[in-house]
Write a protein that holds these residues in place. Sequence first.
Motif, PDB file in Angstrom:
ATOM      1  N   GLN A 420       3.285  -0.435   1.749  1.00 13.30           N
ATOM      2  CA  GLN A 420       2.089   0.262   1.277  1.00 13.30           C
ATOM      3  C   GLN A 420       1.725   1.416   2.214  1.00 13.30           C
ATOM      4  N   PHE A 421       1.885   1.214   3.511  1.00 13.03           N
ATOM      5  CA  PHE A 421       1.577   2.267   4.470  1.00 13.03           C
ATOM      6  C   PHE A 421       2.524   3.448   4.285  1.00 13.03           C
ATOM      7  N   ALA A 422       3.797   3.169   4.057  1.00 17.62           N
ATOM      8  CA  ALA A 422       4.771   4.244   3.840  1.00 17.62           C
ATOM      9  C   ALA A 422       4.446   5.037   2.583  1.00 17.62           C
ATOM     10  N   MET A 423       4.060   4.350   1.516  1.00 19.02           N
ATOM     11  CA  MET A 423       3.738   5.044   0.267  1.00 19.02           C
ATOM     12  C   MET A 423       2.495   5.911   0.433  1.00 19.02           C
ATOM     13  N   ALA A 424       1.576   5.492   1.279  1.00 12.86           N
ATOM     14  CA  ALA A 424       0.346   6.266   1.465  1.00 12.86           C
ATOM     15  C   ALA A 424       0.553   7.452   2.393  1.00 12.86           C
ATOM     16  N   GLN A 425       1.500   7.357   3.333  1.00  9.39           N
ATOM     17  CA  GLN A 425       1.671   8.390   4.342  1.00  9.39           C
ATOM     18  C   GLN A 425       2.806   9.366   4.035  1.00  9.39           C
ATOM     19  N   LEU A 426       3.593   9.095   3.005  1.00  9.81           N
ATOM     20  CA  LEU A 426       4.705   9.988   2.648  1.00  9.81           C
ATOM     21  C   LEU A 426       4.433  10.580   1.273  1.00  9.81           C
ATOM     22  N   PRO A 427       3.698  11.688   1.199  1.00 11.91           N
ATOM     23  CA  PRO A 427       3.279  12.219  -0.105  1.00 11.91           C
ATOM     24  C   PRO A 427       4.415  12.805  -0.938  1.00 11.91           C
ATOM     25  N   ASN A 428       5.534  13.203  -0.309  1.00  5.27           N
ATOM     26  CA  ASN A 428       6.630  13.824  -1.044  1.00  5.27           C
ATOM     27  C   ASN A 428       7.710  12.830  -1.462  1.00  5.27           C
ATOM     28  N   LEU A 429       7.467  11.561  -1.249  1.00  5.12           N
ATOM     29  CA  LEU A 429       8.474  10.546  -1.541  1.00  5.12           C
ATOM     30  C   LEU A 429       8.728  10.461  -3.050  1.00  5.12           C
ATOM     31  N   GLU A 430      10.007  10.480  -3.419  1.00  6.13           N
ATOM     32  CA  GLU A 430      10.407  10.370  -4.820  1.00  6.13           C
ATOM     33  C   GLU A 430      11.201   9.101  -5.101  1.00  6.13           C
ATOM     34  N   LEU A 431      11.831   8.540  -4.088  1.00  8.79           N
ATOM     35  CA  LEU A 431      12.625   7.318  -4.273  1.00  8.79           C
ATOM     36  C   LEU A 431      12.335   6.355  -3.135  1.00  8.79           C
ATOM     37  N   MET A 432      12.098   5.096  -3.496  1.00  9.02           N
ATOM     38  CA  MET A 432      11.824   4.047  -2.504  1.00  9.02           C
ATOM     39  C   MET A 432      12.579   2.785  -2.908  1.00  9.02           C
ATOM     40  N   ASP A 433      13.398   2.276  -1.991  1.00 10.62           N
ATOM     41  CA  ASP A 433      14.159   1.049  -2.245  1.00 10.62           C
ATOM     42  C   ASP A 433      13.740   0.010  -1.226  1.00 10.62           C
ATOM     43  N   CYS A 434      13.094  -1.058  -1.697  1.00 13.46           N
ATOM     44  CA  CYS A 434      12.633  -2.156  -0.834  1.00 13.46           C
ATOM     45  C   CYS A 434      13.256  -3.476  -1.261  1.00 13.46           C
ATOM     46  N   GLY A 435      14.445  -3.429  -1.846  1.00 18.32           N
ATOM     47  CA  GLY A 435      15.075  -4.640  -2.341  1.00 18.32           C
ATOM     48  C   GLY A 435      15.308  -5.676  -1.263  1.00 18.32           C
ATOM     49  N   MET A 436      14.997  -6.926  -1.550  1.00 16.51           N
ATOM     50  CA  MET A 436      15.222  -8.061  -0.654  1.00 16.51           C
ATOM     51  C   MET A 436      14.455  -7.950   0.662  1.00 16.51           C
ATOM     52  N   THR A 437      13.340  -7.223   0.664  1.00 16.49           N
ATOM     53  CA  THR A 437      12.531  -7.157   1.880  1.00 16.49           C
ATOM     54  C   THR A 437      11.460  -8.254   1.886  1.00 16.49           C
ATOM     55  N   ILE A 438      10.791  -8.448   0.769  1.00 18.60           N
ATOM     56  CA  ILE A 438       9.738  -9.464   0.670  1.00 18.60           C
ATOM     57  C   ILE A 438      10.345 -10.688  -0.012  1.00 18.60           C
ATOM     58  N   CYS A 439      10.942 -11.561   0.767  1.00 14.80           N
ATOM     59  CA  CYS A 439      11.719 -12.671   0.212  1.00 14.80           C
ATOM     60  C   CYS A 439      11.037 -14.001   0.493  1.00 14.80           C
ATOM     61  N   ASP A 440      11.129 -14.875  -0.474  1.00 15.34           N
ATOM     62  CA  ASP A 440      10.658 -16.248  -0.308  1.00 15.34           C
ATOM     63  C   ASP A 440      11.792 -17.068   0.292  1.00 15.34           C
ATOM     64  N   PRO A 441      11.649 -17.605   1.513  1.00 21.18           N
ATOM     65  CA  PRO A 441      12.755 -18.347   2.138  1.00 21.18           C
ATOM     66  C   PRO A 441      13.136 -19.607   1.380  1.00 21.18           C
ATOM     67  N   ASN A 442      12.251 -20.104   0.508  1.00 17.63           N
ATOM     68  CA  ASN A 442      12.558 -21.321  -0.242  1.00 17.63           C
ATOM     69  C   ASN A 442      13.198 -21.037  -1.591  1.00 17.63           C
ATOM     70  N   SER A 443      13.429 -19.745  -1.875  1.00 17.96           N
ATOM     71  CA  SER A 443      13.990 -19.367  -3.168  1.00 17.96           C
ATOM     72  C   SER A 443      15.429 -18.951  -2.992  1.00 17.96           C
ATOM     73  N   ASP A 444      16.312 -19.499  -3.826  1.00 17.39           N
ATOM     74  CA  ASP A 444      17.717 -19.091  -3.818  1.00 17.39           C
ATOM     75  C   ASP A 444      17.839 -17.823  -4.635  1.00 17.39           C
TER      76      ASP A 444
END
Length: 595
Positions: A420-444
């Motif tokens: 959220q901080f990156a999205m607020a501070q980078l106004p020219n951002l056009e592409l953002m990839d956050c895959g597998m960053t917010i992961c549930d350790p109990n989920s396969d």
Amino acid sequence: MNHLRPQTHIAPADESAAYGASSADAKRGKKRGSYNCGRCGLPKKGHNCNVKTPTSPSHSSLSTFSAVSAAPSSASLVRQPPPNLRRALSFEDAVAGGGFDDDLMDLAGGEAGGAFPESDLDLDLDSDSSGLPMSLLWEVLRRLPPAGLLSAARVSRVWRETTKRLWRASEELNVRVPARVQVGSVASMLQKCPGIVKLSIKMESDVDSTMLACIAFSCPNLEYMEISTTDTAINRINGDELSRFVSDKKSLKSLKMEGCCNLGRLVLCSSSLSTLWLSDLFSLSKMVFNCPQLREISLEFSHQENDGTDLKTLMEGLGRSCPSLQNIHISSMHLSHAVVLAITAAHLRELRMLSLVLGSEITDASVAAIASSYPNLELLDLSGSGISDSGIGMICNVFSETLTRLLLALCPCVSSSGIQFAMAQLPNLELMDCGMTICDPNSDNPTADNNSCELQHRSIANGHLTNQKLIIKHSRLKKLSLWGCSGLDALYLNCPQLTDLNLNSCRNLHPERLLLQCPGLENVHASCCQDLLIMAIQNQVRNAYTAMENLLLCKRLPDGSKRVRVPHHLLSNESPENDNKRRKIERRLCNVIVY
């Protein structure tokens, strides 16, 4: 490399011409005005020739040559030619089930007519036997698909000569070499097209130095070359052979090659090479680049623990000999902070895109070094690294005005707060990839492969990466990827320019905690998600589309005082401007993609 290809049609007239060409092949040696037998060469008078016409070898059975090729639709009509008909050049693996042999080679010259010049080439005649101007004949033939062009070559002598000139004028080829096709057949095909500038080869059999020698001899003006391999093919080219090929090709500007596991050592010297892509590299004892014009380099190493390549020395040499580098992509499990320091010490003034993937030892200190040395980056990819929210803060402080693409997939130490901080501070951002960053350790997570197992184990220690919510409001963001974020349970998006959203495997995202205020959405990927979540996505997308469509159902009174709703049957007299506006809105209908 996937291109759109036009449909291939073989008309009945062309089929009859093909059968006629079969009998003509049997008399290929006969020429008008000759007094000798076309088979044995003896005088014709009182001569009965018993010599049989030799059959064409199997490697000559390369189907058609094309400036364009296409995957046939259900409406395509593909007829199988006679089995004894010789096909000088090859065509189309997509139609193998429609009548062509599987043992073929596919050729393509790029877009429709794009590989041929727009004017004819000093043709001997002003018109053919039917009175068709040669300039018009050239324009017609250069737009034909390969099967039609091969059939056209059998119509008459003039048409055949015109198609030969088209082959010689071709500049771009896409070639598929099946396992049973010999290298000699490839050489024969390439020699028919000496003007090739761009060559792309898909190898289904093993490739070695013989193929490189064939290309070097047959394509003197080659500028762009790509060699890709299938899973069953092995690239046996070693480093010395590839180095010799690059040094001999003075005009080569782009080289892309897959399966480079047998190079061993590589010393590239070229004054023209500007793009270099090598994949599947393994244990390089020496790797030297002397390419002053090199602008883009991509090196992908095999994901093996015993890879002995010295990346630090490699980066140091790269900085000294390639000062004009703009794009760097390195993928290796052995990337570390020391390698990053070697890159920053090179002082590449023109560097705009930096991608260091799968370097688990890359930390926030590495981000600080990158930020201090290259403040003008437009793309930064640190996927698979060990950076945290503090590193994201440094990225935002330095690249707030320049960064348009940020990729932080497989970074287990990054939280939703950092995103959220990156999205607020980078106004020219056009592409953002956050895959597998917010992961549930109990989920396969089925999206994770073997290379990310260590990252998953590391995320288990981060218990705060569960039950997180993400609130993003951005005016320029066009693509957002949250694939595999199983620890995300709430998502609120307000991105009017967003066109592509990836929510694959977001299993714990609650439907009632999802809000999409993205009127420009075109594609939402929702594989491996809950059925209720998929229904919620479809409803929100449909409601957004309906709300936009209802804007046309209101009109102002003649005095412009207020807007009133208009029945549908009164909209038939709308102005053309409203019709154009409605068509534009209809194009924005979003697709929810579920596999």
